[in-house]
Design a protein around this motif. Structure first.
Motif, PDB file in Angstrom:
ATOM      1  N   CYS A 127      11.057  12.813   9.050  1.00 55.03           N
ATOM      2  CA  CYS A 127      11.097  12.214   8.157  1.00 55.03           C
ATOM      3  C   CYS A 127      11.581  10.968   9.247  1.00 55.03           C
ATOM      4  O   CYS A 127      12.200  10.386  10.346  1.00 55.03           O
ATOM      5  CB  CYS A 127      12.450  12.401   7.736  1.00 55.03           C
ATOM      6  SG  CYS A 127      13.876  11.067   7.033  1.00 55.03           S
ATOM      7  N   CYS A 183      15.975   9.878   9.990  1.00 55.02           N
ATOM      8  CA  CYS A 183      16.243  10.525  10.795  1.00 55.02           C
ATOM      9  C   CYS A 183      15.262  11.974  11.742  1.00 55.02           C
ATOM     10  O   CYS A 183      16.573  12.093  12.323  1.00 55.02           O
ATOM     11  CB  CYS A 183      16.732  11.820   9.931  1.00 55.02           C
ATOM     12  SG  CYS A 183      16.736  12.597   9.192  1.00 55.02           S
ATOM     13  N   CYS A 242      13.098  12.026   4.309  1.00 52.39           N
ATOM     14  CA  CYS A 242      13.281  14.114   3.682  1.00 52.39           C
ATOM     15  C   CYS A 242      13.820  14.263   2.917  1.00 52.39           C
ATOM     16  O   CYS A 242      14.438  13.070   2.426  1.00 52.39           O
ATOM     17  CB  CYS A 242      14.285  14.123   5.224  1.00 52.39           C
ATOM     18  SG  CYS A 242      15.778  14.035   5.061  1.00 52.39           S
ATOM     19  N   CYS A 272      17.710  11.476   2.842  1.00 53.06           N
ATOM     20  CA  CYS A 272      17.475  10.406   2.689  1.00 53.06           C
ATOM     21  C   CYS A 272      16.141   9.900   1.595  1.00 53.06           C
ATOM     22  O   CYS A 272      17.358   8.454   1.953  1.00 53.06           O
ATOM     23  CB  CYS A 272      16.018  10.293   4.418  1.00 53.06           C
ATOM     24  SG  CYS A 272      17.111  10.787   5.949  1.00 53.06           S
TER      25      CYS A 272
END
Ligand SMILES: [Zn+2]
Ligand SMILES: [Zn+2]
Length: 253
Positions: free
Chosen positions: A20, A23, A51, A54
């Motif tokens: 991601c 994150c 992801c 997120c």
């Protein structure tokens, strides 16, 4: 159409697993429904995938805004009270989101935590926000005070402009704005004093003449810095100056 069995196999085998862009957690993007499509998660798609958690958090602000300073408004888009009194000096503005929650965290991590890996994601946010602006001749970023640049080692606005240049192909011209260190520290000055202090902080060379420029910055709060940079570009003969920011503070400050 790709059959469900193949989707399950893709997921179970960890095929196409990526990290991601926000994150850094590993995840497997959804397989596209059409074999010709590329996986798209988040504003940058494959360039900065997000992801599932997120991608819910990274959403643009689509409510009404002041068309001059991009502050969010309760009612239909119209100039806010401040802009009616003191119209913005640039020709247009676009902002991706509001300076709060996940977007604020990401911008703070980039600026103060040196998380440069976030630049492609935030650059993609700029690209998404820019759809309403006329196409420019060049991008330029708000330069930092030389003192701050030495201390931090990078200019977050320049990193964002670089990422946007890679995604869009629009030429990046860093030399269109120069910034001098202010003679008087900003702390403790009134808004009017800050405006006067910043007015002479920027210089644009003759190369800016007749250009249409997108002026890139991370966040807009008072707009004093962006306004001073706009005046310098205008003085050099730039024909169109459009402010493009990742986030706008939700209230005037
Ligand atoms: Zn994530
Ligand atoms: Zn306004």
């Amino acid at each position: 159409m790709i059959p469900n069995k193949l989707r399950l196999l893709w997921r179970n085998m960890g095929l196409g697993q990526t990290r991601c862009a926000n994150c850094l957690a590993p995840f497997t993007p959804e397989l596209p429904s059409n074999a010709l499509d590329t996986p798209k998660n988040g504003p940058a798609g494959a360039a900065a995938p997000l992801c599932p958690q997120c991608s819910i958090l990274f959403t643009p602000y689509k409510g009404p805004r002041c068309p001059h300073c991009a502050v969010p408004l309760q009612t239909a888009p119209a100039p806010c009270a401040l802009c009616r009194q003191n119209p913005a000096s640039w020709d247009g503005i676009a902002a991706y989101g509001l300076y709060q929650n996940t977007l604020r965290d990401a911008l703070l991590r980039l600026k103060f935590g040196g998380a440069l890996f976030l630049a492609p994601l935030l650059g993609a946010c700029l690209l998404e926000a820019s759809c309403c602006l006329p196409w420019p001749d060049a991008l330029t970023a708000v330069p930092q005070h030389p003192v701050h640049l030495r201390r931090r080692g990078f200019n977050q606005a320049h990193e964002l402009a670089k990422a946007l240049h890679k995604l869009s192909g629009i030429p990046l011209q860093t030399e269109l704005l120069r910034r001098h260190a202010p003679h008087i520290p900003q702390t403790g000055l009134s808004a009017a004093e800050r405006r006067r202090n910043k007015h002479h902080a920027f210089h644009a060379p003759a190369a800016a003449k007749d250009m249409r420029v997108w002026l890139i910055d991370d966040v807009m709060t008072t707009g004093i810095t962006l306004s001073a940079a706009t005046h310098a570009l205008r003085a050099a003969g730039a024909q169109g100056i459009y402010v493009l920011i990742v986030a706008r503070t939700p209230l005037h400050s």
